[in-house]
Design an enzyme around this catalytic site. Structure first.
Site, PDB file in Angstrom:
ATOM      1  N   GLU A   1       0.818  -1.204   0.000  1.00  0.00           N
ATOM      2  CA  GLU A   1       0.000   0.000   0.000  1.00  0.00           C
ATOM      3  C   GLU A   1       0.857   1.262   0.000  1.00  0.00           C
ATOM      4  OE1 GLU A   1      -2.267  -3.385   1.732  1.00  0.00           O
ATOM      5  OE2 GLU A   1      -0.286  -2.536   2.080  1.00  0.00           O
TER       6      GLU A   1
ATOM      7  N   PRO B   1      11.186 -13.779  -1.144  1.00  0.00           N
ATOM      8  CA  PRO B   1      10.032 -13.946  -0.251  1.00  0.00           C
ATOM      9  C   PRO B   1       9.404 -12.600   0.109  1.00  0.00           C
ATOM     10  CG  PRO B   1      11.919 -15.227   0.502  1.00  0.00           C
ATOM     11  CD  PRO B   1      12.417 -14.300  -0.559  1.00  0.00           C
TER      12      PRO B   1
ATOM     13  N   GLY C   1      12.735  -3.253  -0.322  1.00  0.00           N
ATOM     14  CA  GLY C   1      12.611  -2.068  -1.161  1.00  0.00           C
ATOM     15  C   GLY C   1      13.312  -2.158  -2.497  1.00  0.00           C
TER      16      GLY C   1
ATOM     17  N   ASN D   1       0.590  -8.010  -6.661  1.00  0.00           N
ATOM     18  CA  ASN D   1       0.445  -7.048  -7.744  1.00  0.00           C
ATOM     19  C   ASN D   1       1.422  -7.355  -8.893  1.00  0.00           C
ATOM     20  OD1 ASN D   1       0.291  -4.670  -9.275  1.00  0.00           O
ATOM     21  ND2 ASN D   1       1.685  -3.589  -7.903  1.00  0.00           N
ATOM     22  N   LEU D   2       0.881  -7.511 -10.108  1.00  0.00           N
ATOM     23  CA  LEU D   2       1.737  -7.766 -11.268  1.00  0.00           C
ATOM     24  C   LEU D   2       2.073  -6.504 -12.064  1.00  0.00           C
ATOM     25  CD1 LEU D   2      -0.534  -7.446 -13.616  1.00  0.00           C
ATOM     26  CD2 LEU D   2      -0.768  -9.891 -13.431  1.00  0.00           C
ATOM     27  N   ILE D   3       1.561  -5.351 -11.630  1.00  0.00           N
ATOM     28  CA  ILE D   3       1.669  -4.129 -12.420  1.00  0.00           C
ATOM     29  C   ILE D   3       3.122  -3.676 -12.550  1.00  0.00           C
ATOM     30  CG2 ILE D   3       1.034  -1.683 -12.500  1.00  0.00           C
ATOM     31  CD1 ILE D   3      -1.630  -2.513 -11.156  1.00  0.00           C
ATOM     32  N   GLU D   4       3.912  -3.786 -11.479  1.00  0.00           N
ATOM     33  CA  GLU D   4       5.300  -3.332 -11.534  1.00  0.00           C
ATOM     34  C   GLU D   4       6.095  -4.115 -12.562  1.00  0.00           C
ATOM     35  OE1 GLU D   4       6.834  -3.549  -7.606  1.00  0.00           O
ATOM     36  OE2 GLU D   4       5.713  -1.809  -6.883  1.00  0.00           O
TER      37      GLU D   4
END
Length: 421
Positions: free
Chosen positions: A60, A269, A310, A335-338
């Protein structure tokens, strides 16, 4: 129902604090700033108007980056109060926004009792409370309403599974949702589910995660990693969850001779407290291991463990093919967007209900491919690693998919103008 909920919080508090202390054995951050979790604050802020953005954890917080940056530009006289629930989320926020100095301050959100949330609001006096994605806290929302602080739920998503769970709480959840001033939902389906709980003002703005820009520093780190892989092809398994790594390692080892020659398995992980556990899994199977935290000049091991925080963009930049964890087992997926934003071919498992529409659209566009299990994951990865043209086609589709969904941040900020006064 709300009074019962509050009583349960108070009764559970010793156990909750004990669990924090226990988790602090592996993640010391859980033992820091305990007073903030109880609504106690020492730091005094100046009189600048405050906009609260609540981002519970790492995902988030990273998703909030475009929104926070846009709010800082749109409201130059305001500060952002960025609140979290996990130390990894807090550390991510510091890394992303430390450059802004005292224009972005951080705190833990207190536990959801009326007393603690009231103390939090009295201390920080935010003009608006912006909650990211699925964070609906009944007492926080009630306390905001009592003080005239509007609440917005942005980048909002709600799966059918979460909707069924929310309805089990009856009036506790519906009263909270009805008190939210506005909702900026990711998809039409999310909007419909949230509206069915009684939200009065729901708009579809898209996912802010499509607007996240890969930092140049992460791309540079990715290039450094890539150089140390030499000419090896790399399968990245990103944000894997408990139970998945063992399945992946067994399937990888069983088909090791059928991979593209010298292929490297890069395991990252999701939770840092599991880094050592996953390292032991690798070594117990007789596979050679290298770790990001002690990276050699040339990685010739069978498996590289991404034991850093990070750096997900760097890992995506360094790989040839990415599998998105949390989807081999019924955990909802990540999330697969990155990965798509960096033009990487993507593999996902069957369990993607947390990001269902984005994943389905990525699969339909040819940017991603579903696999049934770990054996299928390794089999398909071997085929793709051996076929540069197929990877290039999927990568181009991934870039196009990510590009056509951008713009949610601007739409969300425009919607928030109704409640930021």
């Amino acid at each position: 129902m709300r009074l019962f909920y509050s009583l349960m919080w108070w009764l559970a508090l010793p156990l909750v604090l004990g669990r924090l202390w226990w988790r602090g054995r592996l993640e010391p951050g859980y033992r820091r700033h305990l007073g903030e979790r109880l609504g106690s604050y020492c730091r005094r802020l100046d009189a600048r108007p405050t906009i609260q953005v609540h981002a519970v954890s790492v995902g988030e917080t990273r998703a909030a980056e475009p929104l926070v940056e846009a709010l800082l530009r749109a409201y130059p006289d305001c500060r952002i109060l960025l609140t979290h629930m996990t130390p990894t989320g807090r550390a991510t926020g510091k890394a992303l926004f430390g450059k802004h100095g005292d224009r972005v301050v951080q705190s833990y959100l207190p536990y959801d009792t009326g007393f603690m949330t009231g103390r939090f609001l009295r201390h920080f006096a935010p003009r608006v409370c912006i909650l990211m994605e699925t964070e609906v806290w009944p007492n926080l929302i009630r306390s905001c309403a009592a003080r005239g602080v509007p609440v917005a739920l942005v980048n909002a998503r709600l799966s059918e599974r979460s909707l069924r769970r929310g309805r089990k709480f009856g009036s506790l959840m519906t009263d909270a949702v009805r008190a939210i001033a506005l909702v900026a939902a990711q998809t039409d389906a999310d909007a419909g589910r949230i509206a069915s709980l009684g939200a009065p003002h729901v708009a579809v703005t898209g996912s802010i995660k499509f607007d996240v820009v890969p930092p140049q520093a992460a791309l540079d780190t990715g290039a450094m990693l890539r150089a140390r892989f030499d000419e090896r092809l790399v399968l990245l398994c990103a944000s894997t969850r408990e139970g998945e790594e063992a399945l992946i390692l067994d399937a990888w080892q069983a088909r090791q001779r059928q991979h593209a020659p010298g292929a490297l398995l890069l395991l990252v992980p999701r939770h840092p407290q599991r880094f050592d556990e996953v390292a032991r899994m690798v070594e117990s199977r007789g596979l050679s291991l290298a770790r990001r935290s002690s990276l050699p000049q040339q990685v010739d091991a069978d498996v590289l463990l991404g034991d850093s925080m990070g750096e997900m963009f760097a890992y995506y930049a360094a790989c040839d093919l990415a599998f998105i964890g949390g989807s081999l087992l019924p955990l909802g997926g990540q999330n697969l967007i990155e990965a798509c934003a960096l033009g990487k071919p993507v593999l996902v498992g069957e369990h993607t209900f947390n990001f269902l529409q984005a994943t389905d659209e990525a699969v339909a566009s040819g940017a991603a491919l579903r696999v049934a299990d770990a054996q299928a994951l390794v089999r398909e990865s071997a085929c793709l690693l051996a076929d540069a043209s197929a990877r290039a086609h999927m990568g181009a589709q991934a870039l196009a998919f990510a590009g056509q969904h951008r713009g949610a941040t601007a739409r969300t900020v425009e919607l928030l103008r109704r409640v930021i006064v």
